[in-house]
Each structure stands twice: as C-alpha cells, then as structure tokens.
Design a protein around this motif. Structure first.
Motif, mmCIF file in Angstrom:
data_model
loop_
_atom_site.group_PDB
_atom_site.id
_atom_site.type_symbol
_atom_site.label_atom_id
_atom_site.label_comp_id
_atom_site.label_asym_id
_atom_site.label_seq_id
_atom_site.Cartn_x
_atom_site.Cartn_y
_atom_site.Cartn_z
ATOM 1 N N SER A 136 25.580 107.799 -64.853
ATOM 2 C CA SER A 136 24.434 108.673 -64.547
ATOM 3 C C SER A 136 23.149 108.035 -65.061
ATOM 4 N N SER A 137 22.036 108.392 -64.405
ATOM 5 C CA SER A 137 20.737 107.977 -64.950
ATOM 6 C C SER A 137 20.508 108.659 -66.303
ATOM 7 N N ALA A 138 21.236 109.753 -66.554
ATOM 8 C CA ALA A 138 21.131 110.443 -67.856
ATOM 9 C C ALA A 138 21.605 109.543 -68.999
ATOM 10 N N GLY A 139 22.343 108.487 -68.647
ATOM 11 C CA GLY A 139 22.854 107.581 -69.679
ATOM 12 C C GLY A 139 21.890 106.477 -70.064
ATOM 13 N N TRP A 140 20.720 106.431 -69.417
ATOM 14 C CA TRP A 140 19.791 105.328 -69.697
ATOM 15 C C TRP A 140 18.997 105.528 -70.979
ATOM 16 N N LYS A 141 18.845 106.787 -71.405
ATOM 17 C CA LYS A 141 18.095 107.084 -72.638
ATOM 18 C C LYS A 141 18.750 108.272 -73.329
ATOM 19 N N ALA A 150 24.760 112.731 -72.105
ATOM 20 C CA ALA A 150 24.006 111.482 -71.909
ATOM 21 C C ALA A 150 24.700 110.328 -72.626
ATOM 22 N N ALA A 151 25.246 110.604 -73.805
ATOM 23 C CA ALA A 151 25.931 109.540 -74.563
ATOM 24 C C ALA A 151 27.203 109.095 -73.852
ATOM 25 N N THR A 152 27.949 110.050 -73.273
ATOM 26 C CA THR A 152 29.176 109.649 -72.555
ATOM 27 C C THR A 152 28.808 108.795 -71.340
ATOM 28 N N LYS A 153 27.713 109.134 -70.674
ATOM 29 C CA LYS A 153 27.334 108.386 -69.477
ATOM 30 C C LYS A 153 26.736 107.018 -69.836
ATOM 31 N N SER A 154 26.133 106.936 -71.021
ATOM 32 C CA SER A 154 25.666 105.653 -71.507
ATOM 33 C C SER A 154 26.866 104.719 -71.692
ATOM 34 N N PHE A 155 27.937 105.274 -72.216
ATOM 35 C CA PHE A 155 29.194 104.518 -72.362
ATOM 36 C C PHE A 155 29.668 104.031 -70.988
ATOM 37 N N GLY A 180 20.675 110.280 -60.096
ATOM 38 C CA GLY A 180 19.851 111.329 -60.693
ATOM 39 C C GLY A 180 20.488 112.647 -60.262
ATOM 40 N N PRO A 181 19.721 113.747 -60.248
ATOM 41 C CA PRO A 181 20.311 115.038 -59.847
ATOM 42 C C PRO A 181 20.840 115.024 -58.399
ATOM 43 N N VAL A 182 22.076 115.490 -58.235
ATOM 44 C CA VAL A 182 22.728 115.541 -56.916
ATOM 45 C C VAL A 182 23.151 116.997 -56.658
ATOM 46 N N ALA A 183 23.047 117.426 -55.415
ATOM 47 C CA ALA A 183 23.353 118.829 -55.073
ATOM 48 C C ALA A 183 24.871 119.057 -54.990
ATOM 49 N N THR A 184 25.470 119.301 -56.150
ATOM 50 C CA THR A 184 26.906 119.602 -56.237
ATOM 51 C C THR A 184 27.071 120.792 -57.188
ATOM 52 N N ASP A 185 28.323 121.087 -57.542
ATOM 53 C CA ASP A 185 28.568 122.175 -58.496
ATOM 54 C C ASP A 185 28.243 121.771 -59.935
ATOM 55 N N PHE A 186 27.836 120.517 -60.125
ATOM 56 C CA PHE A 186 27.600 119.995 -61.477
ATOM 57 C C PHE A 186 26.734 120.940 -62.313
ATOM 58 N N GLY A 234 14.653 104.008 -63.560
ATOM 59 C CA GLY A 234 15.567 102.946 -63.978
ATOM 60 C C GLY A 234 14.829 101.666 -64.363
ATOM 61 N N TRP A 235 13.762 101.350 -63.614
ATOM 62 C CA TRP A 235 12.990 100.144 -63.939
ATOM 63 C C TRP A 235 12.188 100.349 -65.225
ATOM 64 N N MET A 236 11.702 101.598 -65.399
ATOM 65 C CA MET A 236 10.848 101.867 -66.555
ATOM 66 C C MET A 236 11.644 102.088 -67.843
ATOM 67 N N ALA A 237 12.846 102.638 -67.712
ATOM 68 C CA ALA A 237 13.599 103.077 -68.897
ATOM 69 C C ALA A 237 13.716 102.007 -69.996
ATOM 70 N N PRO A 238 14.033 100.733 -69.639
ATOM 71 C CA PRO A 238 14.167 99.744 -70.715
ATOM 72 C C PRO A 238 12.846 99.457 -71.425
ATOM 73 N N LEU A 239 11.722 99.767 -70.741
ATOM 74 C CA LEU A 239 10.407 99.474 -71.330
ATOM 75 C C LEU A 239 9.883 100.630 -72.179
ATOM 76 N N LEU A 240 10.419 101.828 -71.949
ATOM 77 C CA LEU A 240 9.902 103.005 -72.643
ATOM 78 C C LEU A 240 10.452 103.079 -74.064
ATOM 79 N N PRO A 241 9.599 103.399 -75.033
ATOM 80 C CA PRO A 241 10.099 103.528 -76.410
ATOM 81 C C PRO A 241 11.086 104.695 -76.503
ATOM 82 N N THR A 242 12.253 104.431 -77.067
ATOM 83 C CA THR A 242 13.316 105.438 -77.113
ATOM 84 C C THR A 242 12.872 106.700 -77.869
ATOM 85 N N ARG A 243 12.140 106.494 -78.997
ATOM 86 C CA ARG A 243 11.718 107.673 -79.788
ATOM 87 C C ARG A 243 10.813 108.572 -78.969
#
Ligand SMILES: NC(=O)c1ccc[n+]([C@@H]2O[C@H](COP(=O)([O-])OP(=O)(O)OC[C@H]3O[C@@H](n4cnc5c(N)ncnc54)[C@H](OP(=O)(O)O)[C@@H]3O)[C@@H](O)[C@H]2O)c1
Length: 257
Positions: A136-141, A150-155, A180-186, A234-243
């Motif tokens: 998931s994109s939720a795993g990028w940060k 988010a941590a499981t998806k980062s894995f 990113g967000p998908v129209a499912t039962d999630f 996705g392109w920006m995530a590695p450049l953005l400060p995590t804090r």
C-alpha cells in the motif's frame, strides 16, 4: 503441466478482480482462491470462463485452516505462474485503544501469512512466474492513528522489492503493488467512522488498479502504482521529512476510528 494462479482474499474487492482478470487472460488452467467466506468464493468460481476454479475456504491466520491448501499444493505439484498475495486488512484509530487480538491478527495476515505463502509457493515457481505482493502507499511513511497497518504494509513493500532483485536470476518477477484508496470493502472493515468518506471521495476503481498491476508485473517492474496523485506522493515520499509527515498525518487522522 497444469498452470495455476493463486489469489488470496479472492472473495471480494481487489482479490475478486484479480481472479476475474487472470481468468480473462487465458494464461492459467486453474485459479486457486483463498479466503474465509467459502460461499462468496464459490460464486466467484462459478463466474470463471477460461479457467477452472479451486476454492479453499480458509483463515490464513490459522495453521489448521490452511493445511488442506498447503497439502494440495505439495501433493499436486502444479506450475504456479501467478501468486497474488492480496488478503489483508487495516484498523484505523489509536493503537493503545485497539484490541491486542485484532492487532496481532493484522500482523498475522498482512505479514506472517504473506511470508509463509511466498516461501511455500516458491518451490512450485519456474522462470516466468509472477508474484504480486499487495502492499500500500500507506506503507511509504509512518501513519499515526493507522500505525500498525502502515507498518505492516511498509514490510510488504520492502520485502517485495528486495525479493524482486533476489529472484530475478531465477526469472521470477516480484512486484510490490502500492494502491492509494480503492473502492472496496476495505474502509468498512478499517473504520466505523469518517474514513468511510474517503471511499466515496477519492477511492478508485479496483479493476483499474488490478489491470495496471498485472501489466506492470508482465513488464517486469518492481513496483506498481496506479493514479497520478498516488504516483506524485510516491515520488515525493522519500524526499519528505518523516517527522513532518507523521505530524501532518496525525492531525489529519485525529479522531478517525
Ligand atoms: N482498498 C484500499 O483502499 C486499499 C489500499 C491499499 C492497499 N489495499 C490492500 O489491498 C488488499 C485487498 O484489500 P481490499 O481493498 O480488496 O479489501 P476487502 O474488500 O476488505 O478484501 C479483503 C480480502 O481479504 C480477505 N481476508 C481478510 N481476512 C482474511 C483471513 N484471515 N484469511 C483469509 N482471507 C482474509 C477477505 O476475505 P474473507 O473476509 O472472505 O476472508 C477479502 O477477500 C489488502 O491487502 C489491503 O491492505 C487496499
């Protein structure tokens, strides 16, 4: 040799769509479907046109439940040409207020079951096999108030991309699918509250996410991202400060459960 696809979480949502599109592709003789709701899997199997459906009504977090599936896999020794590790769920809200059993079950499904299936399927994969790990994109940060998911998806994202390079010598393609967000039962599962609005406003069609990810896997890509806004993130995530992003996400997700 019988060519099979294995799709977990095939009863609804993205998994059901993977089954549909793999069936249409004509690349497989059988599709093995895994999820807890066997009656829904039977309906999905009944809709197959070009391949035969095999239903395994199993809870991937319980070893005794998955035993018949793994026994069939080892006994029948088919050629696995697609593995779609898709089953997963999230729960929004404060970590310290969420039940420990739910959290452990999330880790069990999103991580442990995915690792086990990947490792136990690999002996049945030959050159040309595709493995899709639905991250998931939720795993990028890191995401406060969606922290564990988010941590499981980062894995999942990290594991998939590392395996992509590790298994390239065997001619096996591993692709991290990062929607990113998908129209499912999630969102019905993840939240009883305001996250449901996300589904109506920003969620995309699961058929499009699945089509692009199958295309990316066939093209040998390590990662599949659908949609311009998710790609931009996705392109920006590695450049953005995590804090900074963690603080922004905390404000955005405050009170969501
Ligand atoms: N929708 C989104 O916005 C979104 C975004 C990024 C990533 N994802 C990821 O995409 C994947 C598919 O999610 P979805 O959106 O299609 O959600 P969904 O519609 O809720 O589908 C989840 C699937 O997982 C299966 N599942 C849940 N617990 C299971 C268990 N213990 N054992 C076996 N199967 C289980 C469910 O089947 P049963 O209930 O029948 O067992 C269902 O088929 C997940 O990994 C999710 O994290 C979704």
């Amino acid at each position: 040799m019988v060519r099979i696809a294995i799709v977990t979480g095939a009863s609804v949502g993205l998994g059901k769509e993977y089954v549909h599109q793999l069936d249409q592709s004509g690349e497989v003789d059988e599709i093995w479907m895994v999820a807890r709701r066997g009656e829904l899997l039977d309906t999905v199997a009944a809709g197959l046109v070009r391949s035969k459906g095999r239903v395994f009504a199993a809870d991937l977090t319980r070893a005794e439940s998955t035993k018949p599936f793994y026994e069939a896999l080892d006994r029948e020794k088919h050629d696995v040409v697609w593995l779609v590790n898709n089953a997963g769920f999230g729960k929004a809200g404060a970590f310290d207020r969420s039940p420990v059993q739910v959290n452990l079950s999330m880790v069990d499904l999103n991580i442990r079951a995915m690792v086990e299936l990947t490792q136990r399927v690999l002996p049945h994969c030959r050159r040309g096999c595709h493995i899709l790990q639905v991250g998931s994109s939720a795993g990028w940060k890191p995401m406060p108030n969606f922290a564990l998911y988010a941590a499981t998806k980062s894995f999942v994202n990290s594991f998939a991309i590392a395996l992509h390079y590790e298994l390239a010598d065997r001619g096996i393609t591993v692709t991290a699918v990062c929607p990113g967000p998908v129209a499912t039962d999630f969102f019905d599962v993840s939240s009883e509250g305001s996250d449901k609005a996300l589904r109506q406003t920003r969620a995309v069609d699961p058929a499009k996410v699945v089509a692009i990810s199958l295309q990316d896997a066939r093209a040998g890509r390590a990662e599949s991202v659908y949609g311009l806004s998710v790609k931009l993130y996705g392109w920006m995530a590695p450049l953005l400060p995590t804090r900074l992003t963690a603080m922004v996400v905390k404000r955005m997700r405050k009170g969501k459960s």
